[in-house]
Write an enzyme that holds these catalytic residues in place. Structure first.
Site, PDB file in Angstrom:
ATOM      1  N   HIS A 153     -15.515   0.599   7.204  1.00  0.00           N
ATOM      2  CA  HIS A 153     -15.239  -0.608   6.401  1.00  0.00           C
ATOM      3  C   HIS A 153     -16.477  -1.489   6.329  1.00  0.00           C
ATOM      4  O   HIS A 153     -17.256  -1.561   7.284  1.00  0.00           O
ATOM      5  CB  HIS A 153     -14.096  -1.417   7.030  1.00  0.00           C
ATOM      6  N   ASN A 212       0.888  -1.178   0.000  1.00  0.00           N
ATOM      7  CA  ASN A 212       0.000   0.000   0.000  1.00  0.00           C
ATOM      8  C   ASN A 212       0.923   1.225   0.000  1.00  0.00           C
ATOM      9  O   ASN A 212       1.544   1.540   1.004  1.00  0.00           O
ATOM     10  CB  ASN A 212      -0.862  -0.064   1.262  1.00  0.00           C
ATOM     11  N   GLU A 259     -10.463   0.240  -1.844  1.00  0.00           N
ATOM     12  CA  GLU A 259     -10.418   1.369  -0.905  1.00  0.00           C
ATOM     13  C   GLU A 259     -11.232   2.554  -1.390  1.00  0.00           C
ATOM     14  O   GLU A 259     -11.124   2.951  -2.565  1.00  0.00           O
ATOM     15  CB  GLU A 259      -8.971   1.827  -0.696  1.00  0.00           C
ATOM     16  N   GLY A 263      -8.256  -1.861   7.048  1.00  0.00           N
ATOM     17  CA  GLY A 263      -9.099  -2.918   6.476  1.00  0.00           C
ATOM     18  C   GLY A 263      -8.732  -4.282   7.043  1.00  0.00           C
ATOM     19  O   GLY A 263      -9.613  -5.128   7.276  1.00  0.00           O
ATOM     20  N   CYS A 291      -4.548  -2.911   3.003  1.00  0.00           N
ATOM     21  CA  CYS A 291      -5.132  -1.814   3.777  1.00  0.00           C
ATOM     22  C   CYS A 291      -5.009  -2.194   5.257  1.00  0.00           C
ATOM     23  O   CYS A 291      -5.526  -3.238   5.682  1.00  0.00           O
ATOM     24  CB  CYS A 291      -6.603  -1.634   3.375  1.00  0.00           C
ATOM     25  N   CYS A 329      -5.068   5.823   8.592  1.00  0.00           N
ATOM     26  CA  CYS A 329      -4.446   4.898   7.644  1.00  0.00           C
ATOM     27  C   CYS A 329      -3.477   4.011   8.420  1.00  0.00           C
ATOM     28  O   CYS A 329      -2.483   4.491   8.957  1.00  0.00           O
ATOM     29  CB  CYS A 329      -3.721   5.660   6.550  1.00  0.00           C
ATOM     30  N   GLY A 330      -3.770   2.732   8.470  1.00  0.00           N
ATOM     31  CA  GLY A 330      -2.929   1.795   9.235  1.00  0.00           C
ATOM     32  C   GLY A 330      -1.550   1.634   8.624  1.00  0.00           C
ATOM     33  O   GLY A 330      -0.522   1.717   9.325  1.00  0.00           O
ATOM     34  N   ASN A 331      -1.495   1.399   7.308  1.00  0.00           N
ATOM     35  CA  ASN A 331      -0.186   1.172   6.683  1.00  0.00           C
ATOM     36  C   ASN A 331       0.684   2.421   6.761  1.00  0.00           C
ATOM     37  O   ASN A 331       1.893   2.336   6.984  1.00  0.00           O
ATOM     38  CB  ASN A 331      -0.372   0.719   5.229  1.00  0.00           C
TER      39      ASN A 331
HETATM   40  N1  LIG Z   1      -4.866   2.274   3.131  1.00  0.00           N
HETATM   41  C1  LIG Z   1      -5.290   2.723   4.367  1.00  0.00           C
HETATM   42  C2  LIG Z   1      -6.596   3.452   4.493  1.00  0.00           C
HETATM   43  C3  LIG Z   1      -6.618   4.747   3.671  1.00  0.00           C
HETATM   44  C4  LIG Z   1      -7.903   5.547   3.803  1.00  0.00           C
HETATM   45  C5  LIG Z   1      -9.127   4.878   3.209  1.00  0.00           C
HETATM   46  N2  LIG Z   1      -9.036   4.682   1.794  1.00  0.00           N
HETATM   47  C6  LIG Z   1     -10.365   5.730   3.573  1.00  0.00           C
HETATM   48  O1  LIG Z   1     -10.806   6.542   2.764  1.00  0.00           O
HETATM   49  O2  LIG Z   1     -10.907   5.549   4.663  1.00  0.00           O
HETATM   50  C7  LIG Z   1      -4.917   1.833   5.523  1.00  0.00           C
HETATM   51  O3  LIG Z   1      -3.850   1.193   5.422  1.00  0.00           O
HETATM   52  O4  LIG Z   1      -5.585   1.807   6.550  1.00  0.00           O
END
Ligand SMILES: N[C@@H](CCC[C@H](N)C(=O)O)C(=O)O
Length: 271
Positions: free
Chosen positions: A153, A15, A202, A214, A211, A75-77
């Protein structure tokens, strides 16, 4: 006037984001730049833009913009990548770092070997808004579980993940009328006890290789529906994360790698 913005490209389980240290390089319109820089052919190419900044509540702050320019709360990653960045660029010498995000303060524990951050464990806080969610898209009926990890999610377990056409169904579910703020979508398959295969669509970025939030949401949904215990490896297209949902504290812990890919600079021609 011309000015230079230095950036670092990093990924967590594939990611990939563009990271800018705004303490040195302030950014005025991150929404616009995220769209321009994330574009694969005409920009740098990424899943979005991450800004590292100062905070009066924590050691540092993080802001995350998807490839379509929308700002997410968490964003976790990216949080793991920021841990690596801060330590290896000498912005901190601590192995426990607090990070101010739009979904609250997260604690990063850096696992350091020979001066390098190999993996990072993040206290992702308590999951919220969990509920069973029947949904229909593309003429197919599913039952998913909604989980908020600071961002929303929808996790859907299926028998065989290879049967899912993520490119076609992902945008339909992301923009489903049930979710006025849109949603991140995970399709998951239990492989064996403690191992779940997951693919993600995403919100704001489309299919990504992984994610972090996720993966946490998937582990929580699996535990809630009796598909796994409290500790699970989530295997995504670009790599795996280990997620533990602690029974005592109700907090979710995410552990995984972070990789610095390259450094670069953008020359801005400000009007
Ligand atoms: N890739 C991410 C999450 C990034 C934000 C997501 N697309 C959103 O809009 O909530 C992760 O690693 O958590």
């Amino acid at each position: 006037m011309t000015r230079v913005i230095k950036f670092t490209k990093m990924h967590g389980a594939g990611n990939d984001y563009i990271y800018v240290n705004t303490l040195k390089y302030p950014i005025e319109s991150p929404e616009k730049l995220s769209v321009e820089w994330s574009a694969p052919h005409t920009g740098i190419g990424s899943d979005g833009l991450v800004l590292i900044g100062s905070s009066d509540k924590a050691d540092f702050s993080m802001r995350i913009f998807n490839a379509d320019g929308s700002e997410a709360k968490m964003c976790g990653n990216a949080s793991r990548c920021i841990g690596k960045y801060l330590y290896e660029c000498g912005l901190t010498s601590q192995t426990a770092v607090t990070l101010d995000t739009l979904s609250g303060i997260k604690i990063l524990k850096l696992h350091v070997e020979d001066g390098k951050v190999n993996t990072v464990t993040v206290d992702m806080g308590r999951p919220a808004d969990m509920k069973e969610q029947p949904i229909e898209a593309n003429g197919q009926k599913f039952t998913g579980t909604t989980v908020s990890m600071g961002n929303p999610h929808l996790v859907i377990f299926v028998e065989d993940i290879k049967d899912i056409n993520l490119e076609s169904i992902g945008p339909k579910l992301e923009n489903h009328p049930l979710f006025p703020d849109r949603i991140n979508v995970e399709f998951a398959q239990v492989l064996e006890e403690g191992k779940i295969r997951m693919r993600v669509w995403e919100r704001g970025s489309g299919i990504t290789q992984a994610c972090g939030t996720g993966a946490c949401a998937t582990a929580v949904a699996a535990a809630l529906t009796g598909k796994s215990g409290r500790k699970t490896d989530i295997i995504m297209d670009g790599g795996s994360l280990t997620i533990e949902w602690d029974e005592k504290t109700d907090h979710v812990w995410m552990t995984g790698g972070a990789v610095r890919v390259f450094d670069g600079e953008v020359i801005m021609n400000d009007e």
